[in-house]
Write an enzyme that holds these catalytic residues in place. Structure first.
Site, PDB file in Angstrom:
ATOM      1  N   SER A  32       0.836  -1.214   0.000  1.00 40.98           N
ATOM      2  CA  SER A  32       0.000   0.000   0.000  1.00 40.98           C
ATOM      3  C   SER A  32       0.871   1.264   0.000  1.00 40.98           C
ATOM      4  O   SER A  32       0.525   2.257  -0.635  1.00 40.98           O
ATOM      5  CB  SER A  32      -0.979  -0.008   1.180  1.00 40.98           C
ATOM      6  OG  SER A  32      -0.313   0.200   2.390  1.00 40.98           O
ATOM      7  N   LEU A  42      17.276  -8.379   5.021  1.00 37.23           N
ATOM      8  CA  LEU A  42      18.406  -7.500   5.311  1.00 37.23           C
ATOM      9  C   LEU A  42      19.108  -7.151   4.000  1.00 37.23           C
ATOM     10  O   LEU A  42      19.405  -8.026   3.190  1.00 37.23           O
ATOM     11  CB  LEU A  42      19.365  -8.228   6.257  1.00 37.23           C
ATOM     12  CG  LEU A  42      20.525  -7.401   6.805  1.00 37.23           C
ATOM     13  CD1 LEU A  42      20.007  -6.281   7.700  1.00 37.23           C
ATOM     14  CD2 LEU A  42      21.487  -8.290   7.567  1.00 37.23           C
ATOM     15  N   HIS A  54       9.817   2.228   8.907  1.00 36.93           N
ATOM     16  CA  HIS A  54       9.625   1.249   9.981  1.00 36.93           C
ATOM     17  C   HIS A  54       8.418   1.670  10.820  1.00 36.93           C
ATOM     18  O   HIS A  54       8.298   2.844  11.174  1.00 36.93           O
ATOM     19  CB  HIS A  54      10.877   1.186  10.860  1.00 36.93           C
ATOM     20  CG  HIS A  54      10.797   0.111  11.896  1.00 36.93           C
ATOM     21  ND1 HIS A  54      11.014  -1.218  11.596  1.00 36.93           N
ATOM     22  CD2 HIS A  54      10.484   0.163  13.201  1.00 36.93           C
ATOM     23  CE1 HIS A  54      10.837  -1.937  12.694  1.00 36.93           C
ATOM     24  NE2 HIS A  54      10.518  -1.128  13.689  1.00 36.93           N
TER      25      HIS A  54
HETATM   26  C1  GRF Z   1       4.381  -0.848   6.823  1.00 35.19           C
HETATM   27  O1  GRF Z   1       3.775  -0.731   8.076  1.00 35.19           O
HETATM   28  C2  GRF Z   1       5.850  -0.637   6.942  1.00 35.19           C
HETATM   29  O2  GRF Z   1       6.220   0.293   7.898  1.00 35.19           O
HETATM   30  C3  GRF Z   1       6.283  -1.982   7.363  1.00 35.19           C
HETATM   31  O3  GRF Z   1       5.528  -2.871   6.592  1.00 35.19           O
HETATM   32  C4  GRF Z   1       4.281  -2.259   6.306  1.00 35.19           C
HETATM   33  C5  GRF Z   1       4.095  -2.304   4.834  1.00 35.19           C
HETATM   34  O4  GRF Z   1       2.793  -2.083   4.455  1.00 35.19           O
HETATM   35  N1  GRF Z   1       7.664  -2.145   7.449  1.00 35.19           N
HETATM   36  P1  GRF Z   1       2.430  -2.044   2.922  1.00 35.19           P
HETATM   37  O5  GRF Z   1       2.989  -3.315   2.284  1.00 35.19           O
HETATM   38  O6  GRF Z   1       3.065  -0.821   2.337  1.00 35.19           O
HETATM   39  O7  GRF Z   1       0.951  -2.013   2.851  1.00 35.19           O
END
Ligand code: GRF
Length: 188
Positions: free
Chosen positions: A14, A87, A104
Site C-alpha cells: 500500500s 536484510l 519502519h
Molecule cells: C508498513 O507498516 C511498513 O512500515 C512496514 O511494513 C508495512 C508495509 O505495508 N515495514 P504495505 O505493504 O506498504 O501495505
C-alpha cells in the site's frame, strides 16, 4: 534530469502504491521499478494495475549482487524499502551509499531489529502498554533498522487499542508522510 526510484516490497504494497500516486505527475521523480521477493505478495497485483514494471528475485540473486546489476541497468538513483523484510546486503549498501530509505512502523530505536516487523511490532507495543507509537523513516545500512533517522511522527496508543488499531493509525501516518519525505530527501 529526473531521478529514478525503485521500490522494494515484500507484502501488500500500500505504501508503494501511495508513492506511485504521489509522483504520478512529477517531472523530477519517476517510479521506475518495483522489486519483490515474495511470490504471494499483494504488491504484485498492484504493480500490474499501476503499470509499473516488476522484478521478482530470490535470496541468491539478492546476495550475489544480481539485484544491484538490475538496479544499475535501470539507471536507478534511489532505492525505497516499503515493507521489505530482508536484510540489505553489503553490495547494495555500497552501490547506493545514503541512497536507500526504509520505513519502519515504530519509533526507532524502540521496537526495531531482526524479527521486529509488521504485526510483531504492534503486538509488542500493546503488550508493553506503550502510550504512544509512530513511524520512522531512515537511511539503510547493513544492520536492521540502524541507519540515520530522517523523520519520525507519532500517534497516541490508547489502553483500549488492539494491535490492529495501532497498525491502522501507523498506516495513516505512513501514507501521509512517506512520499513527502522521499521527495524532500531526493530534491533537497
Ligand atoms: C508498513 O507498516 C511498513 O512500515 C512496514 O511494513 C508495512 C508495509 O505495508 N515495514 P504495505 O505493504 O506498504 O501495505
Amino acid at each position: 534530469m529526473s531521478k529514478n526510484i525503485a521500490i522494494f516490497a515484500s507484502g501488500s504494497g500500500s505504501n508503494a502504491e501511495r508513492i506511485v500516486e504521489y509522483f504520478s505527475g512529477s517531472e523530477e521523480i519517476n517510479v521506475k521499478l518495483f522489486l519483490c521477493n515474495n511470490p504471494e505478495a499483494g504488491v504484485i497485483q498492484r504493480a500490474e494495475r499501476l503499470n509499473i514494471p516488476l522484478v521478482m528475485f530470490n535470496r541468491q540473486a539478492f546476495k550475489s549482487g544480481e539485484v544491484v546489476k538490475i538496479l544499475q541497468e535501470n539507471q536507478i538513483d534511489w532505492v525505497i524499502l516499503a515493507g521489505f523484510l530482508w536484510l540489505v546486503p553489503q553490495n547494495m549498501v555500497e552501490a547506493f551509499p545514503n541512497k536507500i530509505i526504509n520505513i519502519h512502523p515504530a519509533l526507532l530505536p524502540k521496537f526495531g531489529g531482526k524479527g521486529m516487523y509488521g504485526h510483531f511490532v504492534h503486538e509488542t507495543v500493546v503488550a508493553n502498554k506503550e502510550t504512544e507509537s509512530g513511524i520512522t523513516i531512515h537511511y539503510v545500512n547493513e544492520n536492521y533498522d540502524e541507519g540515520a533517522i530522517i523523520f519520525q511522527a507519532s500517534y497516541p496508543v490508547l489502553p483500549s487499542d488492539t494491535p490492529e488499531d495501532v497498525a491502522k493509525k501507523g498506516q495513516v501516518l505512513e501514507h501521509k508522510h512517506f512520499p513527502e519525505v522521499i521527495e524532500k530527501v531526493i530534491l533537497g
